[in-house]
Design a protein around this motif. Structure first.
Motif, PDB file in Angstrom:
ATOM      1  N   PHE A  24       6.695  -5.569  -7.322  1.00 31.21           N
ATOM      2  CA  PHE A  24       6.854  -4.132  -7.128  1.00 31.21           C
ATOM      3  C   PHE A  24       5.862  -3.373  -7.990  1.00 31.21           C
ATOM      4  O   PHE A  24       5.880  -3.482  -9.211  1.00 31.21           O
ATOM      5  CB  PHE A  24       8.289  -3.715  -7.475  1.00 31.21           C
ATOM      6  N   SER A  26       5.273   0.027  -9.201  1.00 27.21           N
ATOM      7  CA  SER A  26       5.979   1.306  -9.300  1.00 27.21           C
ATOM      8  C   SER A  26       5.014   2.481  -9.387  1.00 27.21           C
ATOM      9  O   SER A  26       5.396   3.625  -9.159  1.00 27.21           O
ATOM     10  CB  SER A  26       6.873   1.310 -10.541  1.00 27.21           C
ATOM     11  N   TYR A  35      12.593  -0.043 -14.562  1.00 27.21           N
ATOM     12  CA  TYR A  35      13.060  -1.129 -13.700  1.00 27.21           C
ATOM     13  C   TYR A  35      13.376  -2.419 -14.465  1.00 27.21           C
ATOM     14  O   TYR A  35      13.537  -3.477 -13.851  1.00 27.21           O
ATOM     15  CB  TYR A  35      12.056  -1.391 -12.581  1.00 27.21           C
ATOM     16  N   CYS A 157      11.156   8.307  -2.928  1.00 28.23           N
ATOM     17  CA  CYS A 157      12.079   7.221  -2.612  1.00 28.23           C
ATOM     18  C   CYS A 157      11.517   6.492  -1.403  1.00 28.23           C
ATOM     19  O   CYS A 157      10.970   7.111  -0.489  1.00 28.23           O
ATOM     20  CB  CYS A 157      13.458   7.799  -2.310  1.00 28.23           C
ATOM     21  N   CYS A 158      11.623   5.189  -1.383  1.00 33.05           N
ATOM     22  CA  CYS A 158      11.136   4.374  -0.275  1.00 33.05           C
ATOM     23  C   CYS A 158      11.721   4.858   1.050  1.00 33.05           C
ATOM     24  O   CYS A 158      12.886   5.237   1.131  1.00 33.05           O
ATOM     25  CB  CYS A 158      11.511   2.918  -0.522  1.00 33.05           C
ATOM     26  N   CYS A 163      17.099   1.755   1.563  1.00 40.30           N
ATOM     27  CA  CYS A 163      16.375   1.434   0.341  1.00 40.30           C
ATOM     28  C   CYS A 163      16.212   2.703  -0.480  1.00 40.30           C
ATOM     29  O   CYS A 163      15.770   3.727   0.037  1.00 40.30           O
ATOM     30  CB  CYS A 163      14.997   0.844   0.648  1.00 40.30           C
ATOM     31  N   VAL A 165      14.585   2.664  -3.629  1.00 34.95           N
ATOM     32  CA  VAL A 165      13.633   2.368  -4.697  1.00 34.95           C
ATOM     33  C   VAL A 165      12.710   3.567  -4.906  1.00 34.95           C
ATOM     34  O   VAL A 165      12.149   4.115  -3.957  1.00 34.95           O
ATOM     35  CB  VAL A 165      12.815   1.109  -4.369  1.00 34.95           C
ATOM     36  N   TYR A 167       9.317   5.303  -6.639  1.00 34.49           N
ATOM     37  CA  TYR A 167       7.982   4.922  -7.079  1.00 34.49           C
ATOM     38  C   TYR A 167       7.112   6.171  -7.213  1.00 34.49           C
ATOM     39  O   TYR A 167       7.465   7.254  -6.713  1.00 34.49           O
ATOM     40  CB  TYR A 167       7.332   3.948  -6.087  1.00 34.49           C
ATOM     41  N   TRP A 178       6.386   3.035   1.364  1.00 36.54           N
ATOM     42  CA  TRP A 178       7.286   1.915   1.099  1.00 36.54           C
ATOM     43  C   TRP A 178       7.262   1.506  -0.364  1.00 36.54           C
ATOM     44  O   TRP A 178       6.261   1.640  -1.051  1.00 36.54           O
ATOM     45  CB  TRP A 178       6.898   0.710   1.965  1.00 36.54           C
ATOM     46  N   CYS A 179       8.389   0.935  -0.806  1.00 35.96           N
ATOM     47  CA  CYS A 179       8.418   0.346  -2.143  1.00 35.96           C
ATOM     48  C   CYS A 179       7.440  -0.813  -2.211  1.00 35.96           C
ATOM     49  O   CYS A 179       6.776  -1.042  -3.216  1.00 35.96           O
ATOM     50  CB  CYS A 179       9.838  -0.115  -2.489  1.00 35.96           C
ATOM     51  N   SER A 180       7.330  -1.548  -1.095  1.00 37.52           N
ATOM     52  CA  SER A 180       6.415  -2.681  -0.995  1.00 37.52           C
ATOM     53  C   SER A 180       6.159  -2.969   0.478  1.00 37.52           C
ATOM     54  O   SER A 180       7.094  -2.966   1.283  1.00 37.52           O
ATOM     55  CB  SER A 180       7.016  -3.920  -1.663  1.00 37.52           C
TER      56      SER A 180
END
Length: 203
Positions: A24, A26, A35, A157-158, A163, A165, A167, A178-180
């Motif tokens: 991840f 961030s 995290y 937020c993703c 989700c 997450v 970042y 996306w977070c990833s």
């Protein structure tokens, strides 16, 4: 573009309660620190159970020697981490941050941090081993950058289903969703592909 005063590599492996491990990025050193525990809806495994855990994390991240953490250092680190976590979630939801959390970050940021230095010199300037308190100050100063007005629209937020997450979008065009890509981005591609196949099959 967002800027940071901390020149430390960003990104780390995150493990969820379900045992899923993924990389991840961030976008922020302060968020990486957040995290090490739970933040938002991500059920991340707690990494800081004991002072040695904090020592290990700091040794992995800082390019300079940091002394061993004590129980008081762990208490301070978790207090700072949790404040950053709450602030990040609030920022991603465009909600007001708690004044007490802002005060805590400002307090740590006002103390001496780990000073920058150039390699290649012939003399040691300052301490050869930095303190944990200095490392927490460095993290807090990065948090000040993170929550600056310049990043107001970049803490997100993703977009993945279910989700949460958070970042910092450091992309030049500010288009990260996306977070990833390997996690939620790939899931979204699979769903879109299946939807297109279903539409074509029905046509």
């Amino acid at each position: 573009m967002p800027v940071s005063t901390v020149s430390i590599a960003v990104g780390q492996w995150v493990t969820t309660d379900e045992g899923i491990r993924w990389w991840f990025d961030s976008g922020s050193f302060a968020l990486d620190f957040a995290y090490t525990g739970r933040i938002g809806g991500l059920r991340a495994v707690e990494l800081l159970h004991a002072p040695d855990d904090l020592t290990g994390w700091l040794h992995e991240r800082f390019p300079v020697a940091v002394g061993a953490a004590r129980s008081r250092d762990l208490f301070d680190a978790i207090a700072l981490r949790d404040a950053i976590s709450r602030m990040a979630v609030a920022a991603s939801r465009d909600e007001a941050m708690r004044g007490a959390d802002i005060d805590l970050v400002n307090l740590y940021a006002a103390t001496p941090d780990i000073p920058p230095s150039l390699p290649g010199g012939t003399r040691q300037a300052g301490r050869s081993v930095q303190t944990v308190a200095q490392s927490l100050s460095t993290i807090a100063r990065d948090a000040v950058d993170l929550f600056s007005p310049d990043n107001a629209e970049r803490i997100r937020c993703c977009s993945g289903t279910d989700c949460e997450v958070v970042y910092l979008d450091t992309s030049r065009a500010s288009t990260r969703r996306w977070c990833s890509m390997q996690r939620c981005g790939n899931r979204a591609k699979v769903r879109a592909h299946r939807a297109r196949k279903a539409v074509n099959a029905a046509a």
